[in-house]
Motif scaffolding. Structure first.
Motif, PDB file in Angstrom:
ATOM      1  N   GLU B 183       1.042  -1.187  -0.015  1.00  0.00           N
ATOM      2  CA  GLU B 183      -0.096   0.049  -0.132  1.00  0.00           C
ATOM      3  C   GLU B 183       0.874   1.326  -0.122  1.00  0.00           C
ATOM      4  OE1 GLU B 183      -2.830  -0.047   3.179  1.00  0.00           O
ATOM      5  OE2 GLU B 183      -4.296  -1.146   2.064  1.00  0.00           O
ATOM      6  N   LEU B 184       2.039   1.170   0.425  1.00  0.00           N
ATOM      7  CA  LEU B 184       2.961   2.411   0.523  1.00  0.00           C
ATOM      8  C   LEU B 184       3.473   2.536  -0.774  1.00  0.00           C
ATOM      9  CD1 LEU B 184       5.132   1.705   3.749  1.00  0.00           C
ATOM     10  CD2 LEU B 184       3.631   3.641   3.274  1.00  0.00           C
ATOM     11  N   ARG B 186       1.799   1.837  -3.538  1.00  0.00           N
ATOM     12  CA  ARG B 186       0.790   2.710  -4.111  1.00  0.00           C
ATOM     13  C   ARG B 186       0.254   4.070  -3.743  1.00  0.00           C
ATOM     14  NH1 ARG B 186      -3.853  -2.020  -4.963  1.00  0.00           N
ATOM     15  NH2 ARG B 186      -2.693  -3.198  -6.504  1.00  0.00           N
ATOM     16  N   ALA B 187       0.432   4.001  -2.380  1.00  0.00           N
ATOM     17  CA  ALA B 187       0.292   5.626  -1.997  1.00  0.00           C
ATOM     18  C   ALA B 187       1.331   6.702  -2.649  1.00  0.00           C
ATOM     19  CB  ALA B 187       0.613   5.624  -0.525  1.00  0.00           C
ATOM     20  N   ALA B 188       2.545   6.239  -2.917  1.00  0.00           N
ATOM     21  CA  ALA B 188       3.476   7.033  -3.569  1.00  0.00           C
ATOM     22  C   ALA B 188       3.180   7.110  -4.864  1.00  0.00           C
ATOM     23  CB  ALA B 188       4.990   6.182  -3.460  1.00  0.00           C
ATOM     24  N   MET B 189       2.642   6.121  -5.572  1.00  0.00           N
ATOM     25  CA  MET B 189       2.355   6.134  -6.997  1.00  0.00           C
ATOM     26  C   MET B 189       1.029   7.164  -7.179  1.00  0.00           C
ATOM     27  SD  MET B 189       2.273   2.224  -8.162  1.00  0.00           S
ATOM     28  CE  MET B 189       1.546   2.309  -9.641  1.00  0.00           C
ATOM     29  N   ILE B 190       0.173   7.142  -6.310  1.00  0.00           N
ATOM     30  CA  ILE B 190      -0.721   8.260  -6.544  1.00  0.00           C
ATOM     31  C   ILE B 190      -0.243   9.439  -6.105  1.00  0.00           C
ATOM     32  CG2 ILE B 190      -2.916   9.137  -5.260  1.00  0.00           C
ATOM     33  CD1 ILE B 190      -3.990   6.238  -4.962  1.00  0.00           C
ATOM     34  N   ASP B 191       0.625   9.518  -5.257  1.00  0.00           N
ATOM     35  CA  ASP B 191       1.453  10.943  -4.864  1.00  0.00           C
ATOM     36  C   ASP B 191       1.905  11.559  -6.128  1.00  0.00           C
ATOM     37  OD1 ASP B 191       0.131  11.691  -2.456  1.00  0.00           O
ATOM     38  OD2 ASP B 191       1.908  10.759  -1.309  1.00  0.00           O
ATOM     39  N   ILE B 202      11.220   6.019  -0.545  1.00  0.00           N
ATOM     40  CA  ILE B 202      10.443   5.148   0.350  1.00  0.00           C
ATOM     41  C   ILE B 202      10.964   3.745   0.770  1.00  0.00           C
ATOM     42  CG2 ILE B 202       7.916   4.166   0.599  1.00  0.00           C
ATOM     43  CD1 ILE B 202       7.890   7.148  -0.134  1.00  0.00           C
TER      44      ILE B 202
END
Lengths: 369, 293
Positions: B183-184, B186-191, B202
């Motif tokens: 999820e981290l 993925r969060a960075a991808m969205i960021d 990360i």
């Protein structure tokens, strides 16, 4: 054409179809909750909106722009994850501004946005801490803050409250609802908790086995569930489903059910069209709160039917007392006032609010309209 | 119920405790014995050793053997001491460790966070390299190095060690990153962070423990390697281990045991240092991922 359009979206992993022709059109400012049991495809659908999973068939568009194949960072969305997904090596401030930094927002601007959001969420005193030094509720706020600073078109929440303890979950639920009311943002929210769905949403999409079972306002979903699945999934305790036979007497349709002693009793339907089902089997759906003692019956109801039965168990739950009995061979739960005088093994006269009763076709499981 | 019974708690008797500690101390002494012999004899004049007194402390303390082993002892044909070879080893081990660790980290990152069709098979094949005995690849490797024109050079040795090391370093990093929440990423991808940005900002900052494990592992293996050094290194690229062997085998009349001991300690010192400096992280890193934190 809505703000966020999901049209005919399907998803398959090889031969396994996990989403079938999903159609949802979300208006700006709506709070849509995707709810369903695990494996129903709700998270997959959310990941496709976010761009984390490719779309097998169909289109997803935001503000009229088709997003198929567009990178997650270019969709102007923000996502709050179940595990919060805070970067462990960065401070709260760095966590929240990482996305802005990646999008090339200059530093003074970043700091201004950070300060605004931190103040809104009351986390300004935590900005220099690492996520590891925060409590569950604080992490949750930071995760929301990280989404908020981006000021995205659509917020995606993936079961954000499921890692919190029961009390905090209720608090944060209210917090999220307030936030939505104050900011008027468009939110898509995934959960398996039907209470969250009912309390938060402006509209709910109930999903099961990759199909949208029903899309509607919380009231529509609760009062007029489209089928047996929606009826039993939404609401706690679940809607009572009682096998019954329809019988017409003097032109009015009745549901014939058996009480615990094996005696037939009938409840008059409020819906006249049930007469078409004369002599046929149906599934009668009654919410627990529609079965009460006679004094506790809804005064606004046009059609209160009396029904006597032997009480199996009473469960006092503080504000209410849940009474279990056997009807047509099934356990049926009634929700009484706390001070209703009911005792186990006694015979008791119940009042059934048939205005709130629904009937289902036992073959198709769809609600009879 | 006035006195709370402690019977249920795990408690060893005093006798058992004494026995355990005694055994541990004895074994520790036993394992320290070679080091003691090496250290004391490297500080004695040769006459004391040939006098048959190997176990005693030096009567006349001298650092001459160390200076000789480092700078003047006969290694093969030239009286250079171990100094140039020590440098060779450093020039080989530093890039080899660095490259294999970085590549292992990248591989682990890709194999866990950017999954693709057949990635487990690929990983299995890479693991396979951990089990291939060195001897099997000697001749094909010599041919390859020759074709690439780096036979006998330090670069050649670096390449050999990197190729051999990637299997292990990938294994370490992959297993470490497997427990790292996706999820981290993925969060960075969205960021809006890309492939390398996610890796750099990360993943790497939380990879400390496993990086230390990999570095220690690679450093010890590559520094201590003798076979590849003896097979592929020319005169100017010879690593410490091979030079030590030559030092011991180069006879100039008498066998200078004290010099040999000093040379052996020198050859072992860097790995010892690495263990002492980074050892705490070694255990921590080995345990990481085995228990959910």
């Amino acid at each position: 054409m809505g703000f966020l359009d999901i049209s005919h979206v399907s998803k398959a992993y090889g031969a396994v179809q996990v989403l079938h022709e999903v159609d949802i059109s979300v208006e700006e400012g709506e709070f849509i909750v995707l709810v369903g049991p695990s494996g129903c495809g709700k998270s997959t659908l959310m990941n496709m909106i976010a761009g984390l999973e490719p779309i097998t068939k169909g289109d997803i568009s935001i503000r009229g722009r088709v997003m198929n194949g567009v990178h997650p960072s270019k969709r102007n969305i923000a996502m709050v994850f179940q595990s919060y997904a805070l970067y462990p090596n960065m401070t709260v401030a760095q966590n929240m501004t990482f996305g802005l930094e990646m999008h090339g927002v200059p530093k003074p601007e970043r700091e201004r946005l950070l300060a605004d959001v931190a103040k809104l969420l009351q986390i300004d005193h935590l900005l220099e801490r690492k996520p590891g030094a925060l409590s569950g509720g604080q992490r949750q706020r930071v995760a929301m803050g990280r989404a908020l600073v981006r000021n995205p078109d659509v917020f995606l929440f993936d079961e954000p409250l499921s890692n919190l303890d029961a009390k905090l979950r209720v608090d944060m639920r209210t917090e999220i609802k307030k936030l939505h009311q104050n900011l008027g943002t468009t939110i898509v929210y995934v959960t398996h908790d039907q209470i969250e769905a009912l309390t938060l949403s402006t509209r709910i999409a109930v999903m099961n086995k990759g199909y949208i079972q029903q899309l509607g306002t919380p009231k529509e979903i609760y009062d007029t569930p489209a089928n047996l699945f929606v009826a039993t999934f939404m609401g706690s305790p679940a809607m009572n489903i009682i096998p019954a036979t329809v019988r017409v007497e003097d032109g009015a349709p009745y549901a014939e059910i058996t009480d615990a002693r094996g005696h037939l009793q009938s409840l008059k339907f409020s819906q006249a069209n049930m007469a078409e089902w004369n002599g046929k089997e149906i599934m009668l759906g009654i919410r627990p709160e529609a079965i009460t003692d006679i004094d506790g019956a809804d005064r606004k109801s046009q059609n209160i039917q009396r029904f006597s039965n032997i009480v199996t168990v009473t469960e006092p739950a503080g504000s209410d007392t849940f009474v279990t009995m056997t009807v047509s061979g099934r356990d049926v739960v009634a929700r009484m006032r706390a001070d209703a005088s009911v005792a186990a093994r006694d015979s008791f006269e119940f009042a059934v609010n048939m205005d709130k009763a629904v009937a289902f076709d036992p073959k198709t499981e769809a609600r009879i309209r | 119920m006035s006195a709370v019974s402690q019977d249920t708690a795990v408690k060893t008797s005093r006798v058992a405790q004494v026995f355990i500690y005694l055994t541990l101390v004895l074994f520790a002494l036993f394992y320290l014995l070679p080091l003691y012999v090496m250290l004391t004899n490297s500080l004695k004049p040769l006459s004391e050793i040939t006098g048959g007194d190997m176990m005693s402390l030096p009567r006349a303390l001298t650092f001459e053997p160390w200076l000789s082993a480092w700078a003047t002892a006969q290694v093969g044909v030239s009286p250079t001491g171990l100094r140039p070879y020590f440098l060779n080893s450093i020039l080989m081990v530093v890039p080899a460790v660095a490259i294999s660790t970085v590549m292992g980290a990248l591989n682990g990152y890709i194999l866990t966070k950017w999954r693709f069709r057949g990635d487990t098979l690929l990983f299995g094949l890479m693991l396979f390299s951990c089990f291939i005995p060195f001897q099997i690849v000697l001749i094909p490797m010599a041919r390859m190095l020759g074709l690439m024109g780096i036979a006998g050079t330090t670069q050649g040795l670096v390449l050999v060690h990197v190729v051999y090391g990637i299997g292990f370093s990938t294994l370490y990093f992959r297993n470490y990153y497997a427990s790292f929440p996706t999820e981290l990423v993925r969060a960075a991808m969205i960021d809006g962070a890309g492939f390398f940005r996610i890796f750099w900002r990360i993943m790497l900052p939380v990879s400390g423990p496993i990086a230390v494990v990999t570095i220690i592992w690679q450093f010890t293996n590559i520094w201590n390697d003798f076979l590849f050094g003896a097979s592929f290194a020319g005169l100017n690229a010879m690593p410490m281990t091979v030079a030590l062997n030559n030092l011991v085998n180069s006879s100039t009349g008498v066998r200078e045991y004290n010099v040999h001991f000093a040379g052996a300690i020198m050859a072992a010192l860097p790995t010892l240092l690495v263990y002492i400096v980074a050892g705490r992280f070694f255990v921590r890193g080995l345990m990481a991922g085995s228990v959910k934190g």
